[in-house]
Structure formats: C-alpha cells, structure tokens
Design an enzyme around this catalytic site. Sequence first.
Site, PDB file in Angstrom:
ATOM      1  N   LEU A 178      -3.283 -16.225  -4.418  1.00  0.00           N
ATOM      2  CA  LEU A 178      -3.527 -14.839  -4.004  1.00  0.00           C
ATOM      3  C   LEU A 178      -2.235 -14.378  -3.674  1.00  0.00           C
ATOM      4  O   LEU A 178      -1.945 -12.909  -3.212  1.00  0.00           O
ATOM      5  CB  LEU A 178      -4.522 -14.731  -2.846  1.00  0.00           C
ATOM      6  CG  LEU A 178      -6.029 -15.420  -3.036  1.00  0.00           C
ATOM      7  CD1 LEU A 178      -6.744 -14.989  -1.978  1.00  0.00           C
ATOM      8  CD2 LEU A 178      -6.448 -14.882  -4.232  1.00  0.00           C
TER       9      LEU A 178
ATOM     10  N   SER B 175       0.674  -1.280  -0.088  1.00  0.00           N
ATOM     11  CA  SER B 175      -0.112   0.114  -0.030  1.00  0.00           C
ATOM     12  C   SER B 175       0.880   1.276  -0.104  1.00  0.00           C
ATOM     13  O   SER B 175       0.492   2.227  -0.809  1.00  0.00           O
ATOM     14  CB  SER B 175      -0.964  -0.158   1.253  1.00  0.00           C
ATOM     15  OG  SER B 175      -1.596  -1.184   1.292  1.00  0.00           O
TER      16      SER B 175
ATOM     17  N   ALA C 103      -7.874 -22.321   4.591  1.00  0.00           N
ATOM     18  CA  ALA C 103      -9.086 -22.098   5.519  1.00  0.00           C
ATOM     19  C   ALA C 103      -8.730 -21.138   6.546  1.00  0.00           C
ATOM     20  O   ALA C 103      -9.304 -21.241   7.753  1.00  0.00           O
ATOM     21  CB  ALA C 103      -9.618 -23.405   6.100  1.00  0.00           C
ATOM     22  N   GLY C 104      -7.904 -19.968   6.312  1.00  0.00           N
ATOM     23  CA  GLY C 104      -7.931 -19.079   7.127  1.00  0.00           C
ATOM     24  C   GLY C 104      -8.858 -17.865   6.815  1.00  0.00           C
ATOM     25  O   GLY C 104      -9.721 -17.995   6.072  1.00  0.00           O
ATOM     26  N   GLY C 105      -8.113 -16.742   7.200  1.00  0.00           N
ATOM     27  CA  GLY C 105      -9.279 -15.425   7.165  1.00  0.00           C
ATOM     28  C   GLY C 105      -9.366 -15.085   5.815  1.00  0.00           C
ATOM     29  O   GLY C 105     -10.645 -14.763   5.369  1.00  0.00           O
TER      30      GLY C 105
ATOM     31  N   ASN D   3      -7.697 -27.864   3.615  1.00  0.00           N
ATOM     32  CA  ASN D   3      -6.808 -27.266   4.377  1.00  0.00           C
ATOM     33  C   ASN D   3      -6.037 -28.309   5.172  1.00  0.00           C
ATOM     34  O   ASN D   3      -6.400 -29.451   5.464  1.00  0.00           O
ATOM     35  CB  ASN D   3      -7.601 -26.448   5.434  1.00  0.00           C
ATOM     36  CG  ASN D   3      -6.838 -25.413   6.186  1.00  0.00           C
ATOM     37  OD1 ASN D   3      -6.088 -24.824   5.532  1.00  0.00           O
ATOM     38  ND2 ASN D   3      -7.041 -25.262   7.346  1.00  0.00           N
ATOM     39  N   ARG D   4      -4.739 -27.924   5.563  1.00  0.00           N
ATOM     40  CA  ARG D   4      -3.855 -28.800   6.560  1.00  0.00           C
ATOM     41  C   ARG D   4      -4.823 -28.970   7.640  1.00  0.00           C
ATOM     42  O   ARG D   4      -4.924 -30.391   7.807  1.00  0.00           O
ATOM     43  CB  ARG D   4      -2.665 -27.952   6.852  1.00  0.00           C
ATOM     44  CG  ARG D   4      -1.608 -28.719   7.659  1.00  0.00           C
ATOM     45  CD  ARG D   4      -0.473 -27.801   7.780  1.00  0.00           C
ATOM     46  NE  ARG D   4      -1.011 -26.781   8.501  1.00  0.00           N
ATOM     47  CZ  ARG D   4       0.273 -25.689   8.893  1.00  0.00           C
ATOM     48  NH1 ARG D   4       1.260 -26.017   8.580  1.00  0.00           N
ATOM     49  NH2 ARG D   4      -0.193 -24.448   9.437  1.00  0.00           N
TER      50      ARG D   4
ATOM     51  N   ASP E 137     -11.897  -5.504   0.276  1.00  0.00           N
ATOM     52  CA  ASP E 137     -11.026  -6.842   0.194  1.00  0.00           C
ATOM     53  C   ASP E 137     -11.917  -7.764  -0.718  1.00  0.00           C
ATOM     54  O   ASP E 137     -11.488  -8.305  -1.677  1.00  0.00           O
ATOM     55  CB  ASP E 137     -10.864  -7.599   1.510  1.00  0.00           C
ATOM     56  CG  ASP E 137      -9.711  -6.952   2.372  1.00  0.00           C
ATOM     57  OD1 ASP E 137      -8.802  -6.529   1.738  1.00  0.00           O
ATOM     58  OD2 ASP E 137      -9.657  -7.286   3.429  1.00  0.00           O
TER      59      ASP E 137
ATOM     60  N   LYS F 237      -9.070  -5.345  11.711  1.00  0.00           N
ATOM     61  CA  LYS F 237     -10.089  -5.136  10.971  1.00  0.00           C
ATOM     62  C   LYS F 237     -11.520  -5.325  11.759  1.00  0.00           C
ATOM     63  O   LYS F 237     -12.498  -4.708  11.160  1.00  0.00           O
ATOM     64  CB  LYS F 237     -10.121  -6.221   9.764  1.00  0.00           C
ATOM     65  CG  LYS F 237      -9.066  -6.125   8.928  1.00  0.00           C
ATOM     66  CD  LYS F 237      -9.291  -6.975   7.537  1.00  0.00           C
ATOM     67  CE  LYS F 237      -7.980  -6.704   6.575  1.00  0.00           C
ATOM     68  NZ  LYS F 237      -8.049  -7.501   5.573  1.00  0.00           N
TER      69      LYS F 237
HETATM   70  P1  ATR Z   1      -4.948 -15.313   6.297  1.00  0.00           P
HETATM   71  O1  ATR Z   1      -5.506 -14.437   6.818  1.00  0.00           O
HETATM   72  O2  ATR Z   1      -3.792 -15.094   5.403  1.00  0.00           O
HETATM   73  O3  ATR Z   1      -5.829 -16.571   5.643  1.00  0.00           O
HETATM   74  P2  ATR Z   1      -4.553 -17.336   8.246  1.00  0.00           P
HETATM   75  O4  ATR Z   1      -5.875 -16.857   8.912  1.00  0.00           O
HETATM   76  O5  ATR Z   1      -3.391 -17.341   9.281  1.00  0.00           O
HETATM   77  O6  ATR Z   1      -3.916 -15.926   7.365  1.00  0.00           O
HETATM   78  O7  ATR Z   1      -4.483 -18.361   7.503  1.00  0.00           O
HETATM   79  C1  ATR Z   1      -3.240 -19.154   7.016  1.00  0.00           C
HETATM   80  C2  ATR Z   1      -3.759 -20.299   5.988  1.00  0.00           C
HETATM   81  O8  ATR Z   1      -2.464 -20.865   5.578  1.00  0.00           O
HETATM   82  C3  ATR Z   1      -4.175 -21.444   6.759  1.00  0.00           C
HETATM   83  O9  ATR Z   1      -5.221 -22.253   5.807  1.00  0.00           O
HETATM   84  C4  ATR Z   1      -3.345 -22.196   7.175  1.00  0.00           C
HETATM   85  O10 ATR Z   1      -3.451 -23.555   7.418  1.00  0.00           O
HETATM   86  P3  ATR Z   1      -3.998 -24.172   8.804  1.00  0.00           P
HETATM   87  O11 ATR Z   1      -5.372 -23.762   9.210  1.00  0.00           O
HETATM   88  O12 ATR Z   1      -3.826 -25.593   8.938  1.00  0.00           O
HETATM   89  O13 ATR Z   1      -2.912 -23.443   9.546  1.00  0.00           O
HETATM   90  C5  ATR Z   1      -2.306 -22.296   5.817  1.00  0.00           C
HETATM   91  N1  ATR Z   1      -0.933 -22.641   6.077  1.00  0.00           N
HETATM   92  C6  ATR Z   1      -0.015 -21.862   6.718  1.00  0.00           C
HETATM   93  N2  ATR Z   1       1.054 -22.252   6.512  1.00  0.00           N
HETATM   94  C7  ATR Z   1       1.041 -23.789   6.087  1.00  0.00           C
HETATM   95  C8  ATR Z   1       1.899 -24.697   5.668  1.00  0.00           C
HETATM   96  N3  ATR Z   1       2.915 -24.665   5.944  1.00  0.00           N
HETATM   97  N4  ATR Z   1       1.279 -25.885   4.935  1.00  0.00           N
HETATM   98  C9  ATR Z   1      -0.185 -25.702   4.550  1.00  0.00           C
HETATM   99  N5  ATR Z   1      -0.879 -24.886   4.852  1.00  0.00           N
HETATM  100  C10 ATR Z   1      -0.425 -23.626   5.664  1.00  0.00           C
END
Ligand code: ATR
Length: 513
Positions: free
Chosen positions: A448, A250, A360-362, A382-383, A333, A297
């Site tokens: 992304l 930004s 599956a994060g934010g 998701n992991r 966003d 946020k």
């Molecule tokens: P954001 O707001 O950018 O989505 P976040 O909420 O912290 O950030 O989410 C990060 C995402 O990246 C999650 O889906 C996370 O998987 P987990 O829910 O299992 O933690 C994923 N992620 C981060 N590091 C990872 C890795 N080394 N392997 C696989 N998934 C990963």
Amino acid sequence: MAKNCLCLTGKTIKQNVDLLNKYRNYADLAELRVDCLDGDERLYIRRFPELAGVPVILTVRRDVDGGYFSSGEGARLKLLANGLAYANADSRFNFAYVDIEEDFNAPSLEEAARTFGTRIIRSCHDLNGIIDDISTKIKSMKRAGDEIVKVAVSVKSTHDVLNVFRASNTFIKQDKILICMGHYGIYSRILAERFGSFLTYSSALSENVIPGAPGQMDVRELSELYHFKRITKDTKIYGVIGNPLKASISPWFFNTIFNLENADCVYSPFPVTDINDFLDLAKGLNIQGLSITVPYKETVLPYIDEKSAIVQSIGACNTMYRKGDVWYGDNTDYAGFTASLLNFLGRKDLKRRKITIIGAGGVSRAVAAEIFKMGGKALILNRTVHKASNIASRYNFRWGGLDNHGIDLMSKFNDIIIQTTSVGMEGYDEGDPLETYEFSGKESVMDLIYTPAQTPFLKRAAAAGCKTLNGYDMVIRQACLQYANFFDREIPKTHLSQIYSLGANGWDRIASG
Ligand code: ATR
C-alpha cells in the site's frame, strides 16, 4: 489580489539578482533582506531596485524580530537611509516599499521615503505567540493613511489562525499584511487573498538559501502547485485536514486536476489542532470540501449532518463536503482499496482466494473488513501479535507474528499478499517487513506504500516473478471518489490518464521541477 513577494535572503547582491531572475515569473515583487547580506555587500543596496526590475521592499530585520541584524539601531538607521538616499525621479529606480518596525522612530527618513513614493510597511513581529487583540493592534500601529500595517504572529493552534482571520475581516478596505508564521499557519500564506493580506512572502527554498521566516513556502510551489495568482474572493476552497499533516499526495492530485480543468478552485493543506475552531474557519473561508486524515477520521463525526451508509457502519469519515449549510460525510478509503485490488487481480470478488495481510494497524483493519466482504480468507501477520489476533478474530481469520512460524502459516495463504505496514516507506524505515519470506513467483503482491514506487519488499516480489502493485492506484481511486463527492461528477478520463502517467512521484517532480 494578494501579491507573491519573493523574499531574498542571499549573501550577496549578485546571488539575489540571480535568484530573482530565475523566479521572476512567479514574483510580483521582492523583499531585499539586507540583514542577510554579507557586510561589504550592504554598501551596494541602493542599486538593487534598478537591478531587480520589480518593485522591491527594503528590509533590515533585527534578530529580535526573527532577522539577522544585531548591530544596533544607529547602524540600522544608516543602512535604511543609504537605501533610500539619492531618490530618482523615476520611481522604478527607488525602493517601492520600506519595512519599518512599529517601535522604530525616524520621522525624517519616513518623510523622505514618502516624498519619493516609497510606501511604508509598518511592521510588528511576535515570534513567541500571538498578540491578544490583533484588530486593536492593526488600528493602533498605522501612523499615516498610506501606510501598510504588517502583523506577523507565530501561531501554535487553529484557534490562533482563527483569531487572525477574524481580525482580517475587521479592516477589509485597509491594505495590510497578515502572516501566520509556523506549521499551523501555512494555509494563511496560500490563501493570503482570503485572509485579506496585501501580499504573501515566499522563498526560493530549493536554492539552499535561508528561509525568510518560519513556514514560508517555496515560491515555485506556491505558484505552480497552488496557482496563487489565480486565487480570488470567488475561488472555491478545498483541502486536507490532519495533525501532524504528513506529506500528502492530495494537494498535488486535486490542484493538478483543477489546473487541467481550468477550474477556479484551490486545494490546500490544513494542519489542524482543533476541529471545532477549524470548522468555524471553514465557514468563514467558505470551504466546500475536505479530505480527512489521521487523527480526525472519527473526531469529525459529530459535525457531519448527513453520513453515508459506509460512514454509519464503520464510524470513520475521510471526506466532508458541503451543500449550503449541510455537511455530508463519506469514506472513500475502503472503496478505493477494493476497486484497486480487484482491478489488479482482474476479479469481481475474492471467493476461494487465500490472502496474507502484513500489519495490523488502522489500514489493516480496513483491508481485513473489505477482504471479508469480498469473500476472501486471510491470515494477518504483525510484529505485535495480539493486534493481529484482535482483527483476525472478528472475521474468523488466522493470525501470527512476523517470524518463521508466521511464514510457515503463509504457505496456505499465499495467493495474494497485502503489505499494510509503514516498513519500506520513504523517510520512515526503508527495510523489509518479512525479509526471510521467499516468494515463489506465483503470489500477487500489493504494497500500500507508494513512496517509493517500489519498496524493498515489492522489489523482491517483482524480482521473483510475482505480479505487483503499489498503493498509488489505490490513493488515486479514493481521491477520485472524493472528487465525485465534491463535484457530483467524475474526473474526465483524459485528465486521469495524465495523473497516472505522472506516476507516484509526479507531485515530487512538479514541486522540484
Ligand atoms: P496505519 O494507520 O498506517 O495502519 P498504524 O495504525 O500506526 O498505521 O499501524 C502501523 C503498522 O505498521 C502496524 O502494523 C505496525 O506494527 P505494530 O502493530 O507491531 O506496531 C507496523 N509497523 C510499523 N513499524 C514497523 C516495523 N519497524 N516493523 C514491523 N512492523 C512495523
């Protein structure tokens, strides 16, 4: 107007002259940090003002004050005296300023300095925190009318910065230098003019020299990105708040646009520890608009007077802007992502499209909501599987893990793949979140992440013949929507095409030349 002082911490006189020559266009003056010079080099400091060709501050900073000098006060006095000796009738050949700490007593040296027009900077450094009553401190330090008082404190919170800002307002007419050292004080350096500071210190950070103090900015970045010399009392201030404030595109985006428009505006990073304190500061600095990132946020919601429909429905805000005393809140966003995806696909909606969302994060939560709104059907992998199921069950989507079973499920959700995890991001984890998935070449793949421009995942997809897109277009689109909120108008197309042609690494290129 606040001056940009290049802090010279080279080991030799020659190295410092070379640095100054390279960055001369950016610096109004220089500080010779004698404490950083090799022993023998200290013998030649008297010639430095003549070699420099800009006004120079003579400083021998002690280790207890954050410098490198540890040979005792007698030796320090001798060095300062050598620097000021044989004063020339032409003041350009003398040091313009000498930095003397408040507890340093050498009346004859001060008298000699004054006689030949060398101004005294009376300094005090707090490396461990912040002085309780900065206003009283400023008042008590000054010994004579022509002195410049310098107070450098280590700020650990937004509250500390607010205290410094308030103190700056109590001595408006007095020349003073106020420095908030450390990460949380970075904007006090960019906005030195608004903090009432006579100057700000910067370093040639890309030159492999030690920074003069914690948090000092790169001299070129301060000048080319933030246009430090153009910032006046009337400049409109914008910025991004977050904590910790990760590398954000930004400041580059907005300052580049402001420059193309020749607008009297600056966009600063604001690492913030407390929203309440920051909004007090925002009022004092007359900040006009803010981008909001993690973790604020949601925290900012109670401070917004007028929320857009999207902020009301999702309960998260990434944009605040002011009209008079009223704060408005919006979230760009979602619209930024949707516009980018639809443009990429050349579609108006996602009806009959089968999509895999990785992560599956934010961010994934927002992506899932938008896909649902556009009529798409998705599989979330998701992991941590339960996080995928939490999001998916809201929209009647499928879910799975980043494993063979998940990959099997993908065979029915492979029109579009959207990668939302941090895997592949520069400086984080440069891997591939789904190494064993084999692209057919028919998938449209969006990652992304935009640094690097191509993650290993996106590279594999492109190599297999897939249509690919990184996150640059999305962040630019959401920033354009923020701009529209801030200024009630769109960014001119010619300016935007320059932003696109610079590409995701344009900001890096600008910063590193
Ligand atoms: P954001 O707001 O950018 O989505 P976040 O909420 O912290 O950030 O989410 C990060 C995402 O990246 C999650 O889906 C996370 O998987 P987990 O829910 O299992 O933690 C994923 N992620 C981060 N590091 C990872 C890795 N080394 N392997 C696989 N998934 C990963």
